[in-house]
Design a protein around this motif. Structure first.
Motif, PDB file in Angstrom:
ATOM      1  N   GLU A   1      78.923 -16.152 -57.332  1.00  0.00           N
ATOM      2  CA  GLU A   1      79.418 -15.048 -56.515  1.00  0.00           C
ATOM      3  C   GLU A   1      80.186 -14.029 -57.354  1.00  0.00           C
ATOM      4  O   GLU A   1      80.133 -12.831 -57.098  1.00  0.00           O
ATOM      5  N   SER A   2      80.870 -14.497 -58.388  1.00  0.00           N
ATOM      6  CA  SER A   2      81.672 -13.605 -59.224  1.00  0.00           C
ATOM      7  C   SER A   2      80.833 -12.644 -60.057  1.00  0.00           C
ATOM      8  O   SER A   2      81.358 -11.677 -60.600  1.00  0.00           O
ATOM      9  N   SER A   3      79.522 -12.908 -60.158  1.00  0.00           N
ATOM     10  CA  SER A   3      78.652 -12.044 -60.961  1.00  0.00           C
ATOM     11  C   SER A   3      77.973 -10.976 -60.113  1.00  0.00           C
ATOM     12  O   SER A   3      77.256 -10.132 -60.646  1.00  0.00           O
ATOM     13  N   VAL A   4      78.184 -10.992 -58.792  1.00  0.00           N
ATOM     14  CA  VAL A   4      77.543 -10.031 -57.880  1.00  0.00           C
ATOM     15  C   VAL A   4      78.498  -8.871 -57.616  1.00  0.00           C
ATOM     16  O   VAL A   4      79.680  -9.067 -57.309  1.00  0.00           O
ATOM     17  N   LEU A   5      77.989  -7.656 -57.715  1.00  0.00           N
ATOM     18  CA  LEU A   5      78.814  -6.459 -57.562  1.00  0.00           C
ATOM     19  C   LEU A   5      78.962  -6.009 -56.111  1.00  0.00           C
ATOM     20  O   LEU A   5      80.045  -5.604 -55.693  1.00  0.00           O
ATOM     21  N   ASN A   6      77.894  -6.048 -55.327  1.00  0.00           N
ATOM     22  CA  ASN A   6      77.936  -5.510 -53.969  1.00  0.00           C
ATOM     23  C   ASN A   6      78.962  -6.265 -53.113  1.00  0.00           C
ATOM     24  O   ASN A   6      78.885  -7.480 -52.961  1.00  0.00           O
ATOM     25  N   GLY A   7      79.927  -5.532 -52.582  1.00  0.00           N
ATOM     26  CA  GLY A   7      80.968  -6.144 -51.781  1.00  0.00           C
ATOM     27  C   GLY A   7      82.144  -6.688 -52.574  1.00  0.00           C
ATOM     28  O   GLY A   7      83.116  -7.176 -52.002  1.00  0.00           O
ATOM     29  N   ARG A   8      82.068  -6.597 -53.896  1.00  0.00           N
ATOM     30  CA  ARG A   8      83.126  -7.117 -54.759  1.00  0.00           C
ATOM     31  C   ARG A   8      84.280  -6.116 -54.836  1.00  0.00           C
ATOM     32  O   ARG A   8      84.072  -4.901 -54.727  1.00  0.00           O
ATOM     33  N   ALA A   9      85.487  -6.603 -55.068  1.00  0.00           N
ATOM     34  CA  ALA A   9      86.656  -5.739 -55.231  1.00  0.00           C
ATOM     35  C   ALA A   9      87.612  -6.388 -56.218  1.00  0.00           C
ATOM     36  O   ALA A   9      87.612  -7.612 -56.399  1.00  0.00           O
ATOM     37  N   PHE A  10      88.406  -5.565 -56.872  1.00  0.00           N
ATOM     38  CA  PHE A  10      89.461  -6.082 -57.738  1.00  0.00           C
ATOM     39  C   PHE A  10      90.616  -5.094 -57.745  1.00  0.00           C
ATOM     40  O   PHE A  10      90.469  -3.922 -57.413  1.00  0.00           O
ATOM     41  N   LYS A  11      91.793  -5.586 -58.105  1.00  0.00           N
ATOM     42  CA  LYS A  11      92.969  -4.741 -58.236  1.00  0.00           C
ATOM     43  C   LYS A  11      93.316  -4.582 -59.700  1.00  0.00           C
ATOM     44  O   LYS A  11      93.392  -5.560 -60.447  1.00  0.00           O
ATOM     45  N   GLY A  12      93.507  -3.319 -60.113  1.00  0.00           N
ATOM     46  CA  GLY A  12      93.876  -3.016 -61.489  1.00  0.00           C
ATOM     47  C   GLY A  12      95.090  -2.122 -61.516  1.00  0.00           C
ATOM     48  O   GLY A  12      95.759  -1.915 -60.497  1.00  0.00           O
ATOM     49  N   ARG A  13      95.357  -1.556 -62.664  1.00  0.00           N
ATOM     50  CA  ARG A  13      96.562  -0.735 -62.806  1.00  0.00           C
ATOM     51  C   ARG A  13      96.476   0.578 -62.053  1.00  0.00           C
ATOM     52  O   ARG A  13      97.487   1.229 -61.822  1.00  0.00           O
ATOM     53  N   LEU A  14      95.267   0.978 -61.644  1.00  0.00           N
ATOM     54  CA  LEU A  14      95.094   2.222 -60.885  1.00  0.00           C
ATOM     55  C   LEU A  14      94.929   1.957 -59.388  1.00  0.00           C
ATOM     56  O   LEU A  14      94.654   2.881 -58.633  1.00  0.00           O
ATOM     57  N   GLY A  15      95.067   0.712 -58.965  1.00  0.00           N
ATOM     58  CA  GLY A  15      94.889   0.381 -57.556  1.00  0.00           C
ATOM     59  C   GLY A  15      93.716  -0.550 -57.351  1.00  0.00           C
ATOM     60  O   GLY A  15      93.321  -1.291 -58.251  1.00  0.00           O
TER      61      GLY A  15
END
Length: 224
Positions: free
Chosen positions: A104-118
């Motif tokens: 699941e971690s290799s799939v982009l569609n529907g994926r989200a992450f939090k970084g330094r820009l939000g």
């Protein structure tokens, strides 16, 4: 078919994923030859953060609300993944009952992450996924035109294929002119590998963000 998304962020990245993947491959081949070491796949999170920075996004104070950047990757229906990015599997055109073991971690569609820009959230769309005659260029322009009516969208970053698709610049121009004329508060930046002239928006070089995502530092490219 108009593009609709009720969860668009205030910042939008629209990219021709096949083009970006091809450019990344060419850079990997050239950098490995130039600096004499293995270049890994590009870090997708690092790349979109660099594009967002180049497109005018800024880090917010810790107490500020978390801005959302929506990343829309458009690809050919026959392509299932970006070979030179990690993660890189699109996910929108996977077989519904596939026996293939995909993390699941290799799939982009529907994926989200939090970084330094939000927060960054990913959507993937494929040519001919909505209508049989709809190309990648049609979808790219459809999504861009729809953003003119999204009043909360403040920044738009575009990575079109202006190299292989010679007519794309001419198709983009009137849409960008319309946004520039009717939505002057929206900051639009178009990225390419060579400087662009005559575009009714800001322009920037795509290679800088890809270098960062590939882990290549400027001092590695210096010659004695």
């Amino acid at each position: 078919m108009p593009f609709k998304n009720k969860h668009l962020g205030e910042n939008i990245i629209i990219a021709d994923a096949d083009y970006v993947d091809k450019v990344a491959f060419n850079l990997i081949v050239n950098f490995e030859r130039m600096i004499g070491r293995h270049i890994p796949q590009a870090d997708m999170a690092q790349w979109v953060e660099c594009i967002a920075l180049d497109g005018g996004c800024q880090e917010k104070p810790a107490e500020a609300s978390t801005p959302l950047t929506s990343v829309i990757l458009i690809h050919d229906v026959a392509k299932r993944e970006m070979d030179n990015f990690n993660p890189g599997i699109f996910g929108d055109n996977l077989p519904p009952h596939s026996d293939e073991d995909i993390e699941e971690s290799s799939v982009l569609n529907g994926r989200a992450f939090k970084g330094r820009l939000g927060e960054f959230s990913f959507s993937t769309l494929s040519g001919e996924a909505h209508q049989e005659t709809m190309t990648k260029a049609d979808i790219f322009l459809d999504v861009l035109a729809a953003l003119a009516d999204e009043h909360h969208v403040r920044r738009i970053m575009l990575v079109p294929d202006l190299e292989q698709d010679k007519g794309m610049a001419g198709l983009l121009h009137p849409v960008l002119q319309f946004i520039d004329r009717t939505c002057p508060d929206k900051r639009v930046t178009t990225f390419a590998m060579e400087p662009l002239a005559g575009m009714p928006c800001r322009t920037d070089i795509l290679g800088y963000s890809l270098m960062a995502a590939l882990g290549v530092k400027a001092d590695e490219l210096r010659t004695e």
